[in-house]
Write a protein that holds these residues in place. Structure first.
Motif, PDB file in Angstrom:
ATOM      1  N   GLY A 145       0.822  -1.207   0.000  1.00  0.00           N
ATOM      2  CA  GLY A 145       0.000   0.000   0.000  1.00  0.00           C
ATOM      3  C   GLY A 145       0.852   1.250   0.000  1.00  0.00           C
ATOM      4  N   ALA A 146       1.940   1.225   0.765  1.00  0.00           N
ATOM      5  CA  ALA A 146       2.831   2.382   0.828  1.00  0.00           C
ATOM      6  C   ALA A 146       3.527   2.626  -0.505  1.00  0.00           C
ATOM      7  CB  ALA A 146       3.865   2.178   1.935  1.00  0.00           C
ATOM      8  N   THR A 147       4.081   1.568  -1.095  1.00  0.00           N
ATOM      9  CA  THR A 147       4.828   1.742  -2.349  1.00  0.00           C
ATOM     10  C   THR A 147       3.905   2.091  -3.513  1.00  0.00           C
ATOM     11  OG1 THR A 147       4.736  -0.672  -2.664  1.00  0.00           O
ATOM     12  CG2 THR A 147       6.716   0.242  -1.644  1.00  0.00           C
ATOM     13  N   SER A 148       2.683   1.516  -3.526  1.00  0.00           N
ATOM     14  CA  SER A 148       1.729   1.846  -4.588  1.00  0.00           C
ATOM     15  C   SER A 148       1.299   3.303  -4.497  1.00  0.00           C
ATOM     16  CB  SER A 148       0.499   0.930  -4.495  1.00  0.00           C
ATOM     17  OG  SER A 148       0.858  -0.412  -4.707  1.00  0.00           O
ATOM     18  N   THR A 149       1.069   3.774  -3.278  1.00  0.00           N
ATOM     19  CA  THR A 149       0.686   5.176  -3.093  1.00  0.00           C
ATOM     20  C   THR A 149       1.811   6.106  -3.530  1.00  0.00           C
ATOM     21  OG1 THR A 149      -0.703   4.561  -1.215  1.00  0.00           O
ATOM     22  CG2 THR A 149      -0.095   6.878  -1.411  1.00  0.00           C
ATOM     23  N   ALA A 150       3.042   5.734  -3.198  1.00  0.00           N
ATOM     24  CA  ALA A 150       4.183   6.546  -3.597  1.00  0.00           C
ATOM     25  C   ALA A 150       4.300   6.623  -5.119  1.00  0.00           C
ATOM     26  CB  ALA A 150       5.473   5.979  -2.999  1.00  0.00           C
ATOM     27  N   ALA A 151       4.094   5.498  -5.789  1.00  0.00           N
ATOM     28  CA  ALA A 151       4.176   5.472  -7.255  1.00  0.00           C
ATOM     29  C   ALA A 151       3.082   6.324  -7.872  1.00  0.00           C
ATOM     30  CB  ALA A 151       4.078   4.038  -7.751  1.00  0.00           C
ATOM     31  N   THR A 152       1.930   6.356  -7.226  1.00  0.00           N
ATOM     32  CA  THR A 152       0.812   7.139  -7.753  1.00  0.00           C
ATOM     33  C   THR A 152       1.059   8.629  -7.589  1.00  0.00           C
ATOM     34  OG1 THR A 152      -0.730   5.362  -7.222  1.00  0.00           O
ATOM     35  CG2 THR A 152      -1.664   7.535  -7.569  1.00  0.00           C
ATOM     36  N   THR A 153       1.430   9.046  -6.380  1.00  0.00           N
ATOM     37  CA  THR A 153       1.606  10.475  -6.134  1.00  0.00           C
ATOM     38  C   THR A 153       2.784  11.050  -6.903  1.00  0.00           C
ATOM     39  OG1 THR A 153       2.907   9.928  -4.164  1.00  0.00           O
ATOM     40  CG2 THR A 153       0.570  10.359  -3.847  1.00  0.00           C
ATOM     41  N   SER A 154       3.812  10.226  -7.161  1.00  0.00           N
ATOM     42  CA  SER A 154       4.989  10.734  -7.873  1.00  0.00           C
ATOM     43  C   SER A 154       4.683  11.066  -9.319  1.00  0.00           C
ATOM     44  CB  SER A 154       6.119   9.701  -7.819  1.00  0.00           C
ATOM     45  OG  SER A 154       5.751   8.521  -8.516  1.00  0.00           O
ATOM     46  N   LYS A 155       3.585  10.530  -9.850  1.00  0.00           N
ATOM     47  CA  LYS A 155       3.218  10.789 -11.247  1.00  0.00           C
ATOM     48  C   LYS A 155       2.076  11.800 -11.346  1.00  0.00           C
ATOM     49  CE  LYS A 155       4.569   6.198 -12.922  1.00  0.00           C
ATOM     50  NZ  LYS A 155       5.084   5.645 -11.687  1.00  0.00           N
ATOM     51  N   ALA A 156       1.705  12.415 -10.245  1.00  0.00           N
ATOM     52  CA  ALA A 156       0.515  13.255 -10.224  1.00  0.00           C
ATOM     53  C   ALA A 156       0.602  14.410 -11.223  1.00  0.00           C
ATOM     54  CB  ALA A 156       0.282  13.785  -8.811  1.00  0.00           C
ATOM     55  N   ASP A 157       1.759  15.072 -11.293  1.00  0.00           N
ATOM     56  CA  ASP A 157       1.886  16.230 -12.184  1.00  0.00           C
ATOM     57  C   ASP A 157       1.685  15.840 -13.647  1.00  0.00           C
ATOM     58  OD1 ASP A 157       2.373  17.808 -10.013  1.00  0.00           O
ATOM     59  OD2 ASP A 157       4.567  17.681 -10.188  1.00  0.00           O
ATOM     60  N   ALA A 158       2.222  14.673 -14.019  1.00  0.00           N
ATOM     61  CA  ALA A 158       2.127  14.245 -15.415  1.00  0.00           C
ATOM     62  C   ALA A 158       0.726  13.793 -15.790  1.00  0.00           C
ATOM     63  CB  ALA A 158       3.112  13.105 -15.670  1.00  0.00           C
ATOM     64  N   LEU A 159      -0.105  13.604 -14.769  1.00  0.00           N
ATOM     65  CA  LEU A 159      -1.431  13.043 -15.038  1.00  0.00           C
ATOM     66  C   LEU A 159      -2.533  14.090 -15.107  1.00  0.00           C
ATOM     67  CD1 LEU A 159      -1.235   9.967 -12.659  1.00  0.00           C
ATOM     68  CD2 LEU A 159      -1.058   9.965 -15.137  1.00  0.00           C
ATOM     69  N   LEU A 160      -2.184  15.351 -14.862  1.00  0.00           N
ATOM     70  CA  LEU A 160      -3.238  16.365 -14.824  1.00  0.00           C
ATOM     71  C   LEU A 160      -3.987  16.450 -16.152  1.00  0.00           C
ATOM     72  CD1 LEU A 160      -1.490  19.240 -12.808  1.00  0.00           C
ATOM     73  CD2 LEU A 160      -3.237  17.609 -12.035  1.00  0.00           C
ATOM     74  N   ALA A 161      -3.246  16.360 -17.260  1.00  0.00           N
ATOM     75  CA  ALA A 161      -3.883  16.453 -18.571  1.00  0.00           C
ATOM     76  C   ALA A 161      -4.682  15.204 -18.917  1.00  0.00           C
ATOM     77  CB  ALA A 161      -2.828  16.698 -19.647  1.00  0.00           C
ATOM     78  N   LEU A 162      -4.429  14.121 -18.202  1.00  0.00           N
ATOM     79  CA  LEU A 162      -5.102  12.858 -18.484  1.00  0.00           C
ATOM     80  C   LEU A 162      -6.029  12.456 -17.342  1.00  0.00           C
ATOM     81  CD1 LEU A 162      -1.920  10.981 -19.760  1.00  0.00           C
ATOM     82  CD2 LEU A 162      -3.657  12.107 -21.162  1.00  0.00           C
ATOM     83  N   LEU A 163      -6.435  13.461 -16.551  1.00  0.00           N
ATOM     84  CA  LEU A 163      -7.224  13.183 -15.354  1.00  0.00           C
ATOM     85  C   LEU A 163      -8.563  12.535 -15.695  1.00  0.00           C
ATOM     86  CD1 LEU A 163      -7.293  13.457 -12.303  1.00  0.00           C
ATOM     87  CD2 LEU A 163      -8.350  15.712 -12.584  1.00  0.00           C
ATOM     88  N   SER A 164      -9.150  12.906 -16.821  1.00  0.00           N
ATOM     89  CA  SER A 164     -10.475  12.381 -17.171  1.00  0.00           C
ATOM     90  C   SER A 164     -10.443  10.870 -17.368  1.00  0.00           C
ATOM     91  CB  SER A 164     -11.003  13.067 -18.437  1.00  0.00           C
ATOM     92  OG  SER A 164     -10.106  12.850 -19.520  1.00  0.00           O
ATOM     93  N   ILE A 165      -9.467  10.372 -18.113  1.00  0.00           N
ATOM     94  CA  ILE A 165      -9.404   8.931 -18.355  1.00  0.00           C
ATOM     95  C   ILE A 165      -8.997   8.184 -17.074  1.00  0.00           C
ATOM     96  CG2 ILE A 165      -7.001   8.955 -19.154  1.00  0.00           C
ATOM     97  CD1 ILE A 165      -7.743   6.774 -21.132  1.00  0.00           C
ATOM     98  N   LEU A 166      -8.208   8.842 -16.236  1.00  0.00           N
ATOM     99  CA  LEU A 166      -7.819   8.235 -14.963  1.00  0.00           C
ATOM    100  C   LEU A 166      -9.038   8.032 -14.064  1.00  0.00           C
ATOM    101  CD1 LEU A 166      -5.695   7.332 -12.879  1.00  0.00           C
ATOM    102  CD2 LEU A 166      -5.447   9.736 -12.233  1.00  0.00           C
ATOM    103  N   VAL A 167      -9.826   9.089 -13.903  1.00  0.00           N
ATOM    104  CA  VAL A 167     -11.017   9.009 -13.044  1.00  0.00           C
ATOM    105  C   VAL A 167     -12.022   8.022 -13.617  1.00  0.00           C
ATOM    106  CG1 VAL A 167     -12.992  10.306 -12.159  1.00  0.00           C
ATOM    107  CG2 VAL A 167     -10.717  11.346 -12.151  1.00  0.00           C
ATOM    108  N   LEU A 168     -12.244   8.100 -14.932  1.00  0.00           N
ATOM    109  CA  LEU A 168     -13.216   7.201 -15.552  1.00  0.00           C
ATOM    110  C   LEU A 168     -12.760   5.749 -15.443  1.00  0.00           C
ATOM    111  CD1 LEU A 168     -15.902   7.218 -17.002  1.00  0.00           C
ATOM    112  CD2 LEU A 168     -14.699   7.432 -19.183  1.00  0.00           C
ATOM    113  N   GLY A 169     -11.447   5.523 -15.553  1.00  0.00           N
ATOM    114  CA  GLY A 169     -10.940   4.168 -15.394  1.00  0.00           C
ATOM    115  C   GLY A 169     -11.213   3.616 -14.012  1.00  0.00           C
TER     116      GLY A 169
END
Length: 545
Positions: free
Chosen positions: A228-252
């Motif tokens: 859980g810790a490592t998965s959360t870290a991997a997710t938050t570290s990519k947050a900036d790159a995902l702003l433009a793709l937030l719609s497909i992320l949320v829908l997924g």
């Protein structure tokens, strides 16, 4: 001082914090007898909190997470092999085997078809991807394309080439085929000759492997903290790159959660006739592990084990669930490939007709056959779909980080579909134990209930306490007779109505068609072992002869 100067203070603090959380989990389990499912969910929350406290700098914990995944993955191949052989030889009927096999494949593919139709039905009207600029990365696209294989090679890989290599490589489909052929041969030879020694060998080997799996599964709450810790870290570290793709992320995330709980919940209620809440509560540890590991294969032993707590027959659980790690896979082979395809089509402004979308759906369904239940499967399956329909694979590159994150709910949806299909097949083939389901509904889903018979011939009273089901208890009929000698109880107990639990410290086992009550010094609230089908909660009593 030179050696000490190389020590990372943050890593030391992270490990110390992890040890404290491990100790907390141990106390909650040993002292407060916290439910295994709740403990697993709590462990996930603790892992997320740990990552947030250290701002995602928890990479040093990857070692522990990888050790756990390696341990449980190492047992997957032998588990599948001996479980299928043992289950088929136990069934003993080729006709019944065909019924289980065809129903399993049919329902697994149907769950993926539902995911495909649902995703297209939501993504197309929303025009997901419209106005988004996608990066054309040829070099990475070449790598993605190399991960796919031509259709003829995919089909060839279904069949065993070297059983040792298949076992070492965890190639699920060849292992299933080899085990099935060998088991059918044992059943066929058994019509003319005595093959009881061979059957007993695989049955006892299965029990040994299940016991080993049980040891590893007991580590799950501790591993979930790390994962859980490592998965959360991997997710938050990519947050900036995902702003433009937030719609497909949320829908997924939304579509996979709907697939995992709403779609499967409806199938459970109206097809399997199982209360969805009771079922999902029982399989929650498997779903949580799938979410954190992103591997259906690594979750397989836990999935099979938890099915036994709601009455799914061991032969079906051991046959249908492994197939579900390579066929169907509605999250990784249904939701994500369709979502990424529609996203790319709209981003490029392509005019796709209804017929083209139908062809896309068919290709998506076919690509789900032989999908590997390991992390990263979703992007590989999407690459296969893109290649088949002629979409530019290089446009998948910016979706890779999103795919890695959506892989968490996607894997959970895959595992949820596999265990749901097992429940449906078990119900339709008459392998479902309603008594165990009733116990689960009453909150005793980790235990089995039975009846003790006194030497005088009457049923004896015993405190209603949970007793862990032993390994290898499969296919026990609703009416069972306990041995009065094995029970070892006095005749001074008062007769009571059927349906009471056995005396504390006793457990029920099935050995050579004889149900026995025996002392069990280890009886506690440990989770039900892998493949334990269970005994009906309403076991009938019988007077001694």
């Amino acid at each position: 001082m030179g050696a000490l100067s190389n020590i990372d203070p943050t890593a030391v603090a992270v490990w110390a914090s992890a040890v404290v959380l491990f100790a907390l989990i141990a106390v909650l389990r040993a002292v407060f007898k916290l439910n295994f499912s709740l403990l697993t969910v709590l462990a996930l929350g603790l892992g997320i909190a740990l990552s947030l406290v250290f701002d995602g700098q928890v990479d040093s914990l990857n070692l522990l997470g990888n050790i756990y995944i390696n341990l449980i993955t190492a047992l997957v191949a032998p588990l599948i092999f001996v479980s299928i052989i043992s289950s088929i030889t136990y069934v003993g009927s080729l006709k019944k085997l065909r019924s289980i096999g065809l129903r399993s494949v049919g329902w697994l593919l149907l769950t993926n078809l539902i995911a495909i139709v649902m995703t297209l039905g939501v993504a197309i009207p929303l025009h997901i991807g419209s106005g988004v600029k996608l990066v054309d990365d040829e070099s990475t696209a070449g790598f993605l394309t190399s991960q796919t294989a031509p259709l003829d090679q995919v089909i060839l890989n279904f069949f065993p080439k070297n059983i040792v290599g298949d076992l070492s490589g965890n190639r699920v489909v060849p292992i299933i085929i080899t085990a099935t052929v060998l088991a059918v041969a044992i059943v066929s030879v058994g019509r003319q000759k005595d093959v009881s020694i061979v059957k007993r060998f695989f049955e006892q080997t299965k029990d040994v492997i299940y016991k080993a799996v049980g040891y590893v599964v007991e580590l799950t709450p501790y591993a979930v903290v790390v994962l859980g810790a490592t998965s959360t870290a991997a997710t938050t570290s990519k947050a900036d790159a995902l702003l433009a793709l937030l719609s497909i992320l949320v829908l997924g995330f939304v579509l996979n959660i709907i697939q995992a709980f709403v779609v499967n919940g409806l199938l459970l209620k109206f097809v399997a006739h199982v209360p969805p809440l009771t079922f999902f509560k029982a399989v929650l540890p498997a779903q949580t592990t799938a979410f954190t590991t992103q591997s259906s294969v690594a979750t397989l032993p836990l999935s099979i084990r938890q099915l036994g707590t709601v009455g799914v027959g061991a032969d079906v659980a051991n046959f249908t669930t492994p197939i579900g790690t390579t066929i169907g896979m509605p999250g990784c082979a249904g939701v994500w490939p369709m979502l990424s395809a529609v996203f790319t089509i709209n981003a490029l402004g392509l005019g796709y007709s209804p017929v083209s979308y139908v062809a896309l759906a068919v290709i998506g369904l076919l690509s789900s056959i032989g999908t590997a239940g390991v992390p990263g499967t979703a992007i590989v399956t999407a690459t296969t779909v893109f290649t088949a329909v002629g979409l530019p694979v290089q446009l998948l590159v910016p979706l890779v980080p999103v795919s890695n994150i959506v892989g968490m709910p996607s894997t959970m949806a895959n595992v949820s579909a596999a265990v749901t299909c097992a429940a449906i097949v078990s119900r339709q083939t008459g392998e479902f134990d309603g008594g165990v389901l009733d116990s689960a509904r009453a909150g005793r889903h980790r235990h089995r209930a039975g009846v003790v018979v006194s030497p005088a011939g009457g049923a004896v009273a015993a405190p209603v306490v949970p007793v862990a089901a032993p390994l290898g208890v499969v296919g026990v009929a609703a009416s069972v007779v306990a041995s009065p000698v094995a029970a070892g109880v006095g005749a001074d107990h008062k007769p009571v109505q059927p349906g009471f639990a056995v005396t504390p410290g006793l457990s029920l086992t099935l050995h050579q068609s004889t149900l026995r009550v025996q002392a069990d010094d280890d009886a506690d609230d440990a989770p039900v072992p892998v493949g334990a089908c269970g005994i009906s909660a309403h076991a009938a009593t019988a007077k001694a002869a």
